[in-house]
Write a protein that holds these residues in place. Structure first.
Motif, mmCIF file in Angstrom:
data_model
loop_
_atom_site.group_PDB
_atom_site.id
_atom_site.type_symbol
_atom_site.label_atom_id
_atom_site.label_comp_id
_atom_site.label_asym_id
_atom_site.label_seq_id
_atom_site.Cartn_x
_atom_site.Cartn_y
_atom_site.Cartn_z
ATOM 1 N N ILE A 1 14.021 21.082 2.969
ATOM 2 C CA ILE A 1 13.733 20.842 1.559
ATOM 3 C C ILE A 1 14.921 20.105 0.954
ATOM 4 C CG2 ILE A 1 13.338 21.898 -0.700
ATOM 5 C CD1 ILE A 1 11.940 24.194 0.679
ATOM 6 N N LEU A 2 14.698 18.901 0.468
ATOM 7 C CA LEU A 2 15.738 18.105 -0.177
ATOM 8 C C LEU A 2 15.627 18.281 -1.686
ATOM 9 C CD1 LEU A 2 15.412 14.789 1.883
ATOM 10 C CD2 LEU A 2 16.922 16.730 2.316
ATOM 11 N N VAL A 3 16.751 18.536 -2.348
ATOM 12 C CA VAL A 3 16.750 18.793 -3.793
ATOM 13 C C VAL A 3 17.680 17.808 -4.483
ATOM 14 C CG1 VAL A 3 17.187 20.465 -5.626
ATOM 15 C CG2 VAL A 3 16.283 21.240 -3.412
ATOM 16 N N ASP A 4 17.143 17.099 -5.469
ATOM 17 C CA ASP A 4 17.945 16.205 -6.298
ATOM 18 C C ASP A 4 17.429 16.282 -7.726
ATOM 19 O OD1 ASP A 4 19.975 14.459 -6.871
ATOM 20 O OD2 ASP A 4 19.300 12.868 -5.539
ATOM 21 N N ASP A 5 18.237 15.826 -8.668
ATOM 22 C CA ASP A 5 17.770 15.865 -10.059
ATOM 23 C C ASP A 5 16.730 14.784 -10.318
ATOM 24 O OD1 ASP A 5 19.958 14.078 -9.662
ATOM 25 O OD2 ASP A 5 20.187 13.848 -11.821
ATOM 26 N N ALA B 1 25.070 15.984 -3.585
ATOM 27 C CA ALA B 1 26.259 15.939 -4.425
ATOM 28 C C ALA B 1 26.229 14.662 -5.274
ATOM 29 C CB ALA B 1 27.507 15.939 -3.535
ATOM 30 N N GLU B 2 26.898 14.680 -6.467
ATOM 31 C CA GLU B 2 27.461 15.938 -6.914
ATOM 32 C C GLU B 2 26.568 16.623 -7.939
ATOM 33 O OE1 GLU B 2 31.212 14.661 -8.762
ATOM 34 O OE2 GLU B 2 30.157 14.345 -10.637
ATOM 35 N N THR B 3 25.680 15.850 -8.529
ATOM 36 C CA THR B 3 24.925 16.348 -9.679
ATOM 37 C C THR B 3 24.002 17.506 -9.342
ATOM 38 O OG1 THR B 3 25.015 14.140 -10.674
ATOM 39 C CG2 THR B 3 23.375 15.653 -11.545
ATOM 40 N N ALA B 4 23.425 17.514 -8.143
ATOM 41 C CA ALA B 4 22.388 18.499 -7.829
ATOM 42 C C ALA B 4 22.888 19.674 -7.001
ATOM 43 C CB ALA B 4 21.230 17.813 -7.104
ATOM 44 N N THR B 5 24.214 19.819 -6.826
ATOM 45 C CA THR B 5 24.693 20.932 -5.999
ATOM 46 C C THR B 5 24.306 22.277 -6.601
ATOM 47 O OG1 THR B 5 26.853 20.793 -7.080
ATOM 48 C CG2 THR B 5 26.607 19.657 -4.977
ATOM 49 N N GLY B 6 24.472 22.425 -7.905
ATOM 50 C CA GLY B 6 24.099 23.669 -8.558
ATOM 51 C C GLY B 6 22.601 23.892 -8.572
ATOM 52 N N LEU B 7 21.842 22.834 -8.804
ATOM 53 C CA LEU B 7 20.383 22.934 -8.836
ATOM 54 C C LEU B 7 19.833 23.374 -7.487
ATOM 55 C CD1 LEU B 7 17.648 22.444 -10.255
ATOM 56 C CD2 LEU B 7 17.789 20.063 -9.469
ATOM 57 N N PRO C 1 13.787 16.964 15.169
ATOM 58 C CA PRO C 1 12.518 16.697 14.484
ATOM 59 C C PRO C 1 11.984 17.941 13.783
ATOM 60 C CG PRO C 1 12.515 15.729 16.668
ATOM 61 C CD PRO C 1 13.743 16.587 16.600
ATOM 62 N N LYS C 2 11.423 17.734 12.586
ATOM 63 C CA LYS C 2 10.917 18.834 11.769
ATOM 64 C C LYS C 2 9.411 18.702 11.562
ATOM 65 C CE LYS C 2 14.917 20.618 11.261
ATOM 66 N NZ LYS C 2 15.215 21.407 12.423
ATOM 67 N N LYS C 3 8.800 19.861 11.330
ATOM 68 C CA LYS C 3 7.369 19.892 11.036
ATOM 69 C C LYS C 3 7.087 19.339 9.641
ATOM 70 C CE LYS C 3 3.433 23.107 11.002
ATOM 71 N NZ LYS C 3 3.022 24.513 11.256
ATOM 72 N N ARG C 4 8.014 19.620 8.691
ATOM 73 C CA ARG C 4 7.762 19.192 7.314
ATOM 74 C C ARG C 4 9.069 18.920 6.578
ATOM 75 N NH1 ARG C 4 3.968 23.156 4.086
ATOM 76 N NH2 ARG C 4 5.866 24.290 3.450
ATOM 77 N N TYR C 5 9.021 17.892 5.740
ATOM 78 C CA TYR C 5 10.085 17.602 4.784
ATOM 79 C C TYR C 5 9.471 17.664 3.389
ATOM 80 C CZ TYR C 5 12.692 15.773 8.792
ATOM 81 O OH TYR C 5 13.332 15.634 9.991
ATOM 82 N N THR C 6 10.150 18.351 2.461
ATOM 83 C CA THR C 6 9.677 18.419 1.085
ATOM 84 C C THR C 6 10.799 17.954 0.168
ATOM 85 O OG1 THR C 6 8.242 20.287 1.627
ATOM 86 C CG2 THR C 6 8.671 19.870 -0.701
ATOM 87 N N ILE C 7 10.508 16.993 -0.671
ATOM 88 C CA ILE C 7 11.499 16.403 -1.567
ATOM 89 C C ILE C 7 11.249 16.934 -2.975
ATOM 90 C CG2 ILE C 7 12.402 14.253 -2.530
ATOM 91 C CD1 ILE C 7 11.397 12.905 0.098
ATOM 92 N N CYS C 8 12.212 17.723 -3.486
ATOM 93 C CA CYS C 8 12.068 18.388 -4.786
ATOM 94 C C CYS C 8 13.003 17.758 -5.812
ATOM 95 C CB CYS C 8 12.403 19.873 -4.660
ATOM 96 S SG CYS C 8 11.316 20.801 -3.565
ATOM 97 N N SER C 9 12.515 17.598 -7.031
ATOM 98 C CA SER C 9 13.328 16.986 -8.082
ATOM 99 C C SER C 9 12.798 17.393 -9.452
ATOM 100 C CB SER C 9 13.328 15.463 -7.956
ATOM 101 O OG SER C 9 12.009 14.957 -8.066
#
Length: 433
Positions: free
Chosen positions: A177-181, A114-120, A201-209
């Motif tokens: 999966i983390l999403v930000d602008d 939030a707040e910019t990337a909620t729609g994305l 704990p997770k096997k993988r984290y992916t950061i998308c932008s």
């Protein structure tokens, strides 16, 4: 003409340097040189779809001494109006970029900021062809809900909350999966990854932008974090590179004072027709004031199909003529559902964006994206200032303003006054039963 104008798509190669000095571009006008004395340089390392970056972003100055500038998206549907297809295409492109690099794991959660990337983030969730759930962080404080709270340190509003307890895959899924602008240092993502991994704990984290400006030191921090947490951390983006920003701080402070002068605009007080439209849509059983399908408390793929169906069934309540130019305006974190309603009118001249907490300086000159700014109190939280930019720069016939929370009509008086000072003839306030 944009601050990021370049010659052709063929100019986008590794290590390309794009020099942008506003004073040089506007040297024919001494007043503009005095108004905006800043410059920035961008060096692109990667542009995986060979996109024209000029189509995607501009740069503005903001009232935040932690970071004076803001990359302003032309296609995100936040600060600037865009076409719905442009915004939703961002989510699709990020999914395609992900699929070029990685195979899907069995299950997971998409989290947008939030707040910019909620729609994305919601758009990414809609397009992703895998068994994922979706949730977005929020600035809303909700009682009696479990939360992870963390900080976005350079933001104008630092506190984030993640109400994760209704998600199945937050505990049992393999990937987050983390999403930000935009990713600059990655500090916010590090803060959140540590909190999640301490719980589940997770096997993988992916950061998308859309944009990734991380330097070598920042990437090394994530490599170190991978080892510490015994996990995999990956990055997906449309553009990566680096930038340098310089400004005259004293002149910027002077422009901030001018920008905060609400008396600078001539009040038109035009006659404005105001309608209230009520949409039938499910709300969270735990908290009736919030809609079920926003993702604030998490949704799955079935919920998404239900949302799309409900929007199609309810859009008849929005009356739009073929020759009208119409603005669909979301409010703060409430971005994706207004976008879905706007998308139902593909044959009409539709624009879309949202109000915001982000305080950007407005200067009505060429080459600068934020030309006018209207200020109002948040529709959701008393004492929180909101802004809506450039709504008087396109001659809309009508606007549909979407508010997630049902409110008394009197509470819209302030924002109605804003619209009466534009050339918009009709304001339709859309509320949810």
């Amino acid at each position: 003409m944009s601050l990021l104008k370049v010659k052709s798509r063929n100019d986008y190669k590794d290590n390309l340097e794009i020099k942008n000095t506003l004073n040089n571009k506007l040297s024919y006008d001494n007043n503009l040189k005095e108004n905006l004395n800043f410059e920035y340089n961008i060096k692109l390392r990667e542009n995986i779809f060979d996109l024209n970056i000029d189509d995607y972003l501009d740069l503005g100055i903001r009232n935040n001494n932690k970071r004076r500038f803001l990359f302003i998206s032309k296609t995100l549907g936040k600060h600037l109006p865009c076409r719905v297809s442009d915004m939703d295409d961002l989510g699709l492109k990020i999914v395609k970029a992900y699929e070029k690099k990685y195979n899907y794991l069995n299950s997971g959660v998409i989290i947008s900021f939030a707040e910019t990337a909620t729609g994305l983030g919601h758009s990414v969730f809609n397009h992703i062809n895998a068994d994922f759930e979706f949730i977005h962080t929020t600035r809303e404080i909700v009682k009696n809900k479990k939360t992870l709270d963390f900080l976005e340190e350079h933001s104008h509003a630092t506190d984030h909350y993640l109400y994760y307890e209704d998600l199945n895959y937050f505990k049992d899924g393999e990937e987050i999966i983390l999403v930000d602008d935009e990713i600059t240092t990655g500090n916010t993502c590090i803060n959140l990854i540590k909190k999640i991994n301490n719980l589940y704990p997770k096997k993988r984290y992916t950061i998308c932008s859309i944009l990734n400006w991380m330097d070598e030191y920042s990437f090394k921090r994530f490599k170190s974090l991978e080892k510490d947490l015994n996990t995999e951390i990956n990055f997906v983006y449309l553009f990566s590179g680096s930038f340098i920003f310089k400004c005259d701080e004293e002149k910027i402070k002077s422009k901030i004072k001018e920008s905060e002068n609400i008396d600078k605009y001539i009040l038109k007080k035009n006659k404005l027709k105001v309608n209230y439209i009520y949409i039938d849509m499910d709300k969270y059983e735990q908290n009736k004031k919030y809609l079920k399908y926003t993702g604030r408390f998490g949704i799955n793929k079935k919920d998404q199909l239900d949302l799309i169906s409900k929007v199609k069934n309810e859009c008849f309540k929005l009356n739009i003529l073929d020759n009208e130019k119409v603005l669909f305006l979301g409010s703060e974190e409430f971005m994706y559902i207004p976008m879905l309603f706007a998308d139902q009118f593909k044959k009409s001249d539709i624009y879309y964006h949202s109000t915001t907490r982000s305080p950007i300086i407005d200067i009505d000159i060429d080459n600068y994206p934020i030309k006018t700014k209207f200020t109002h109190n948040s529709l959701y939280n008393k004492g929180v200032v909101n802004y809506v930019y450039n709504i008087d720069k396109i001659k809309y016939d009508k606007c549909f303003l979407f508010c997630e929370i049902n409110k008394d009509k009197e509470e819209f008086e302030e924002i109605i006054k804003i619209f009466s000072n534009t050339d918009i003839k009709e304001l339709n306030i859309v509320l949810f039963k």
